[in-house]
Design an enzyme around this catalytic site. Structure first.
Site, mmCIF file in Angstrom:
data_model
loop_
_atom_site.group_PDB
_atom_site.id
_atom_site.type_symbol
_atom_site.label_atom_id
_atom_site.label_comp_id
_atom_site.label_asym_id
_atom_site.label_seq_id
_atom_site.Cartn_x
_atom_site.Cartn_y
_atom_site.Cartn_z
ATOM 1 N N GLU A 232 16.416 37.120 -3.670
ATOM 2 C CA GLU A 232 15.324 36.280 -3.189
ATOM 3 C C GLU A 232 15.678 35.583 -1.875
ATOM 4 O O GLU A 232 16.780 35.058 -1.714
ATOM 5 C CB GLU A 232 14.979 35.222 -4.242
ATOM 6 C CG GLU A 232 13.766 34.384 -3.894
ATOM 7 C CD GLU A 232 13.334 33.516 -5.054
ATOM 8 O OE1 GLU A 232 12.177 33.076 -5.064
ATOM 9 O OE2 GLU A 232 14.148 33.280 -5.966
ATOM 10 N N LYS A 248 8.575 36.146 -8.491
ATOM 11 C CA LYS A 248 8.218 35.880 -9.885
ATOM 12 C C LYS A 248 7.683 37.185 -10.468
ATOM 13 O O LYS A 248 6.688 37.724 -9.994
ATOM 14 C CB LYS A 248 7.154 34.785 -10.001
ATOM 15 C CG LYS A 248 7.671 33.385 -9.751
ATOM 16 C CD LYS A 248 8.656 32.948 -10.817
ATOM 17 C CE LYS A 248 9.237 31.580 -10.525
ATOM 18 N NZ LYS A 248 10.294 31.216 -11.488
#
Length: 352
Positions: A232, A248
């Site tokens: 990320e 997510k």
């Protein structure tokens, strides 16, 4: 801090061999961009303790060249900064620790080794003396064969199934009464590794070989080792424009099922709802320091493919206001929304 330059090394071992050869150093710092990315290695760098926002070093030079997802294409100067979750920034930061507690470190990225995606080694150096010293170090390195990391004791969780259910129910209750929309509950696990040389490096290399990522790091300093293996991108700044790519939603990669798994992830109501909430939070955070009306959701949901999983990721971008520096940007956005929840301040209170 003197200006640094990137020099091509005539010959050098690869990244993993250099890392094992330097494994005896008490301070060892590496960033690993994975396949197709750049990797960096420093050792014995003087660290600066960080207790609050004003301790962050001033960035007077250095450039991280944009390369999309993951670590930048190459770095020629600046600082490597590690911040704990409790680093006290922003007007909403919780007083989790006693004032003056060290909650981060910064190291000047002015003398290091770097490997490009083709495996060519480069020297990050301030002057010719640094080039000579790094070249001599490379010539003297002797790679080590590290045994694979073995577990000495059972892996135990910080709480049992009943405790986890209670925590989940408490979060659901907070959501039901409108206190929060989302909270990131993480469960710590503990174990002891078998005795052996450079166990932190052995774990890092095992992760690197079995599940290569694009934002991996190993930071060994003052008796503590931090291993990060996340794909990320919390923040990336290029030409005074900040981009955040929160994740997510995850699906395991299965042979011959990639198309189906990508489609299922893009259609999943739960994963898309979680991502949408974090996108809204990131927009709000960036809006504190962006030019008025400049925050844009470039892509609300797209799938990225790693060797072992698919992830659902969004792209949010904003041109920063003229006087915004890295301190102001961190004050507005740290800690990341994807590891806290929404709204961030209350989610942090619930988690604590």
């Amino acid at each position: 801090m003197p200006e640094t330059r990137l020099h091509t090394a005539p010959s050098a071992p690869d990244f993993e061999d250099c890392l094992t050869a330097l494994s005896a150093h008490q301070t060892l710092l590496c960033l690993d961009g994975g396949p197709g990315g750049w990797s960096y290695l420093m050792w014995d760098a003087p660290g600066r303790p960080l207790r609050h926002l004003d301790d962050l070093p001033t960035i007077s030079h250095g450039q991280a060249h944009d390369a999309g997802l993951g670590w930048p294409g190459h770095i020629d100067g600046g600082w490597l900064v590690q911040l704990d979750y409790e680093f006290p920034v922003g007007p909403w930061a919780l007083p989790l620790l006693e004032p003056g507690t060290i909650t981060g470190w910064a190291w000047p990225l002015d003398r290091a080794l770097a490997w490009d995606p083709q495996g060519q080694c480069h020297l990050i150096a301030r002057d010719e003396d640094d080039v000579t010293a790094l070249t001599q170090t490379l010539a003297s390195l002797r790679p080590r064969q590290l045994p694979p990391p073995g577990i000495h004791s059972p892996i135990t969780s910080a709480w049992d199934a009943s405790g986890h259910q209670q925590r989940v129910e408490a979060i659901v209750a907070a959501i039901t009464c409108g206190e929060i929309y989302q909270a990131n509950l993480t469960l710590p696990f503990t174990t002891r590794l078998k005795a052996g040389p450079a166990r932190d490096i052995a774990v890092f290399l095992a992760l690197r070989r079995q599940a290569p990522g694009c934002c991996a790091a190993l930071l060994r300093h003052r008796g503590r080792s931090i291993i990060s293996h996340s794909p990320e991108t919390f923040l990336q700044v290029h030409n005074h424009r900040a981009t955040s790519m929160p994740i997510k939603g995850t699906r395991r990669r299965t042979a011959n099922c990639d198309c189906d798994q990508r489609a299922a992830l893009l259609a999943a109501a739960k994963d898309n709802a979680e991502l949408a909430m974090i996108v809204d939070l990131v927009r709000n955070d960036l809006g504190r320091v962006a030019q008025r009306g400049g925050v844009r959701v470039v892509d609300p949901a797209r799938v990225i493919d790693l060797s072992y999983v698919h992830h659902l990721v969004a792209d949010i971008s904003a041109p920063l206001a003229p006087l915004v520096d890295h301190r102001a940007l961190l004050a507005a956005t740290f800690p990341p929304g994807s590891i806290t929840g929404a709204p961030k301040i209350q989610a942090m209170r619930v988690i604590q």
